[in-house]
Design an enzyme around this catalytic site. Structure first.
Site, PDB file in Angstrom:
ATOM      1  N   ASP A  12       0.424  22.559 -45.593  1.00  0.00           N
ATOM      2  CA  ASP A  12      -0.084  23.330 -44.450  1.00  0.00           C
ATOM      3  C   ASP A  12       1.032  24.256 -43.968  1.00  0.00           C
ATOM      4  O   ASP A  12       2.090  23.789 -43.524  1.00  0.00           O
ATOM      5  CB  ASP A  12      -0.481  22.319 -43.357  1.00  0.00           C
ATOM      6  CG  ASP A  12      -0.972  22.985 -42.096  1.00  0.00           C
ATOM      7  OD1 ASP A  12      -0.875  24.232 -41.967  1.00  0.00           O
ATOM      8  OD2 ASP A  12      -1.463  22.247 -41.213  1.00  0.00           O
ATOM      9  N   ILE A  13       0.796  25.536 -44.036  1.00  0.00           N
ATOM     10  CA  ILE A  13       1.838  26.522 -43.714  1.00  0.00           C
ATOM     11  C   ILE A  13       2.286  26.452 -42.253  1.00  0.00           C
ATOM     12  O   ILE A  13       3.416  26.809 -41.930  1.00  0.00           O
ATOM     13  CB  ILE A  13       1.355  27.944 -44.092  1.00  0.00           C
ATOM     14  CG1 ILE A  13       2.539  28.889 -44.303  1.00  0.00           C
ATOM     15  CG2 ILE A  13       0.382  28.509 -43.065  1.00  0.00           C
ATOM     16  CD1 ILE A  13       2.175  30.198 -44.983  1.00  0.00           C
ATOM     17  N   ASN A  26      -7.277  39.349 -40.394  1.00  0.00           N
ATOM     18  CA  ASN A  26      -8.228  40.452 -40.602  1.00  0.00           C
ATOM     19  C   ASN A  26      -7.765  41.615 -39.725  1.00  0.00           C
ATOM     20  O   ASN A  26      -6.888  41.446 -38.878  1.00  0.00           O
ATOM     21  CB  ASN A  26      -9.667  40.031 -40.292  1.00  0.00           C
ATOM     22  CG  ASN A  26      -9.838  39.571 -38.863  1.00  0.00           C
ATOM     23  OD1 ASN A  26      -9.632  40.342 -37.929  1.00  0.00           O
ATOM     24  ND2 ASN A  26     -10.179  38.310 -38.688  1.00  0.00           N
ATOM     25  N   GLY A  34     -10.061  29.854 -41.676  1.00  0.00           N
ATOM     26  CA  GLY A  34      -9.028  29.625 -42.684  1.00  0.00           C
ATOM     27  C   GLY A  34      -7.633  29.481 -42.111  1.00  0.00           C
ATOM     28  O   GLY A  34      -7.425  28.901 -41.037  1.00  0.00           O
ATOM     29  N   ASP A  36      -5.737  31.730 -40.888  1.00  0.00           N
ATOM     30  CA  ASP A  36      -5.615  32.510 -39.652  1.00  0.00           C
ATOM     31  C   ASP A  36      -5.938  31.623 -38.436  1.00  0.00           C
ATOM     32  O   ASP A  36      -5.174  31.556 -37.458  1.00  0.00           O
ATOM     33  CB  ASP A  36      -6.599  33.696 -39.740  1.00  0.00           C
ATOM     34  CG  ASP A  36      -6.362  34.756 -38.685  1.00  0.00           C
ATOM     35  OD1 ASP A  36      -5.356  34.653 -37.961  1.00  0.00           O
ATOM     36  OD2 ASP A  36      -7.181  35.699 -38.598  1.00  0.00           O
ATOM     37  N   SER A 123      -6.112  36.261 -49.380  1.00  0.00           N
ATOM     38  CA  SER A 123      -7.417  36.753 -49.887  1.00  0.00           C
ATOM     39  C   SER A 123      -8.208  35.767 -50.748  1.00  0.00           C
ATOM     40  O   SER A 123      -9.348  36.057 -51.117  1.00  0.00           O
ATOM     41  CB  SER A 123      -7.278  38.068 -50.678  1.00  0.00           C
ATOM     42  OG  SER A 123      -7.133  39.165 -49.799  1.00  0.00           O
ATOM     43  N   THR A 124      -7.618  34.601 -51.078  1.00  0.00           N
ATOM     44  CA  THR A 124      -8.313  33.722 -52.033  1.00  0.00           C
ATOM     45  C   THR A 124      -9.285  32.737 -51.379  1.00  0.00           C
ATOM     46  O   THR A 124      -9.887  31.911 -52.058  1.00  0.00           O
ATOM     47  CB  THR A 124      -7.319  32.906 -52.891  1.00  0.00           C
ATOM     48  OG1 THR A 124      -6.616  31.983 -52.038  1.00  0.00           O
ATOM     49  CG2 THR A 124      -6.337  33.803 -53.601  1.00  0.00           C
ATOM     50  N   GLY A 125      -9.429  32.841 -50.058  1.00  0.00           N
ATOM     51  CA  GLY A 125     -10.381  31.978 -49.355  1.00  0.00           C
ATOM     52  C   GLY A 125     -11.631  32.774 -48.998  1.00  0.00           C
ATOM     53  O   GLY A 125     -12.389  33.197 -49.877  1.00  0.00           O
TER      54      GLY A 125
HETATM   55  N1  AR6 Z   1      -1.946  26.438 -44.739  1.00  0.00           N
HETATM   56  C1  AR6 Z   1      -1.848  27.107 -45.915  1.00  0.00           C
HETATM   57  N2  AR6 Z   1      -2.926  27.658 -46.525  1.00  0.00           N
HETATM   58  C2  AR6 Z   1      -4.128  27.532 -45.921  1.00  0.00           C
HETATM   59  C3  AR6 Z   1      -4.301  26.858 -44.679  1.00  0.00           C
HETATM   60  C4  AR6 Z   1      -3.142  26.299 -44.088  1.00  0.00           C
HETATM   61  N3  AR6 Z   1      -3.185  25.647 -42.926  1.00  0.00           N
HETATM   62  N4  AR6 Z   1      -5.626  26.916 -44.352  1.00  0.00           N
HETATM   63  C5  AR6 Z   1      -6.253  27.592 -45.353  1.00  0.00           C
HETATM   64  N5  AR6 Z   1      -5.358  27.953 -46.295  1.00  0.00           N
HETATM   65  P1  AR6 Z   1      -8.303  32.314 -45.952  1.00  0.00           P
HETATM   66  P2  AR6 Z   1      -8.480  35.146 -46.757  1.00  0.00           P
HETATM   67  C6  AR6 Z   1      -5.554  28.686 -47.561  1.00  0.00           C
HETATM   68  O1  AR6 Z   1      -9.778  32.159 -46.004  1.00  0.00           O
HETATM   69  O2  AR6 Z   1      -9.212  34.773 -47.986  1.00  0.00           O
HETATM   70  C7  AR6 Z   1      -9.970  34.604 -41.768  1.00  0.00           C
HETATM   71  O3  AR6 Z   1     -11.161  34.434 -41.051  1.00  0.00           O
HETATM   72  C8  AR6 Z   1      -6.942  28.721 -48.165  1.00  0.00           C
HETATM   73  O4  AR6 Z   1      -7.215  27.513 -48.856  1.00  0.00           O
HETATM   74  O5  AR6 Z   1      -7.575  31.705 -44.826  1.00  0.00           O
HETATM   75  O6  AR6 Z   1      -7.342  36.116 -46.867  1.00  0.00           O
HETATM   76  C9  AR6 Z   1      -9.261  35.894 -41.385  1.00  0.00           C
HETATM   77  O7  AR6 Z   1      -9.393  36.177 -40.018  1.00  0.00           O
HETATM   78  C10 AR6 Z   1      -6.808  29.908 -49.115  1.00  0.00           C
HETATM   79  O8  AR6 Z   1      -6.223  29.498 -50.345  1.00  0.00           O
HETATM   80  O9  AR6 Z   1      -7.859  33.884 -45.965  1.00  0.00           O
HETATM   81  C11 AR6 Z   1      -9.941  36.900 -42.255  1.00  0.00           C
HETATM   82  O10 AR6 Z   1     -11.151  37.343 -41.679  1.00  0.00           O
HETATM   83  C12 AR6 Z   1      -5.828  30.833 -48.402  1.00  0.00           C
HETATM   84  O11 AR6 Z   1      -5.269  30.055 -47.351  1.00  0.00           O
HETATM   85  C13 AR6 Z   1     -10.242  36.142 -43.529  1.00  0.00           C
HETATM   86  O12 AR6 Z   1     -10.298  34.767 -43.140  1.00  0.00           O
HETATM   87  C14 AR6 Z   1      -6.459  32.073 -47.834  1.00  0.00           C
HETATM   88  O13 AR6 Z   1      -7.742  31.766 -47.341  1.00  0.00           O
HETATM   89  C15 AR6 Z   1      -9.141  36.285 -44.541  1.00  0.00           C
HETATM   90  O14 AR6 Z   1      -9.546  35.713 -45.741  1.00  0.00           O
END
Ligand code: AR6
Length: 177
Positions: A12-13, A26, A34, A36, A123-125
């Site tokens: 967890d970052i 975003n 996610g 964020d 971007s991978t979520g």
């Molecule tokens: N620590 C590390 N990595 C994490 C954590 C954490 N606590 N939680 C999730 N991840 P995403 P995106 C990983 O969806 O695809 C938001 O609503 C997750 O498993 O967080 O860039 C923003 O406001 C994945 O591998 O970001 C934007 O609208 C990675 O973080 C949108 O999501 C990125 O997933 C951005 O989408």
């Protein structure tokens, strides 16, 4: 060797004590799901206040760009907020924009004299970027940056899920073989 300045961990970052953690935000910088959402929850409401100030002064953060705030209640001193691309068809400049998100985050880090920085898998979520190509862009962009910069001592890729962790490990193992 540049590769030795790169580390991959699963976790967890928000728990990391580094100079800066990067947020996959975003354009509105108003928080979201996610990573964020996790960063805003852990940092507390002051983080959103700082983001609001930035947006009021300079407008939304465009895809591939980055802005910096304090870490508020986090252990990290700074949060660098960058906006990765939403994955459409792979032909809409996604790879270039994803590379820019990493590059501009690193640049901002250097400008703020950070020595250690942690990235999530941008971007991978929710944004749907396929994990393997995203990891390849992340690693190659960081390596290229570190080749020209010797101020950053450590870049940590923080993978939340095991699939991403494995992908990053195999890419990095190949480089250091
Ligand atoms: N620590 C590390 N990595 C994490 C954590 C954490 N606590 N939680 C999730 N991840 P995403 P995106 C990983 O969806 O695809 C938001 O609503 C997750 O498993 O967080 O860039 C923003 O406001 C994945 O591998 O970001 C934007 O609208 C990675 O973080 C949108 O999501 C990125 O997933 C951005 O989408």
């Amino acid at each position: 060797m540049n590769e030795l300045r790169i580390e991959v961990i699963q976790g967890d970052i928000t728990k990391l004590k580094v100079d800066a953690i990067v947020n996959a935000a975003n354009s509105s910088l108003m928080g979201g799901g996610g990573v964020d959402g996790a960063i805003h929850r852990a940092a507390g409401p002051k983080l959103k206040e700082e983001c609001i100030k930035i947006v009021m002064k300079s407008g939304n953060c465009r895809t591939g760009e980055a802005v910096i705030t304090g870490g508020c209640n986090l252990l990290s001193k700074y949060v660098i907020h960058t906006v990765g691309p939403v994955y459409k068809d792979g032909m809409s400049k996604e790879s270039e924009l994803l590379g820019n998100a990493y590059k501009n985050s690193l640049r901002l880090g250097v400008e703020n004299k950070i020595k250690s920085i942690a990235f999530p898998n941008i971007s991978t979520g929710i944004f749907g970027y396929p994990k393997k190509p995203a990891a390849e862009i992340a690693v190659s962009t960081v390596l290229e940056f570190l080749r020209k910069d010797d101020s950053i001592e450590k870049v940590i890729f923080v993978c939340f899920d095991y699939e991403n962790f494995n992908i990053y490990k195999s890419i990095l193992d190949k480089i250091t073989e």
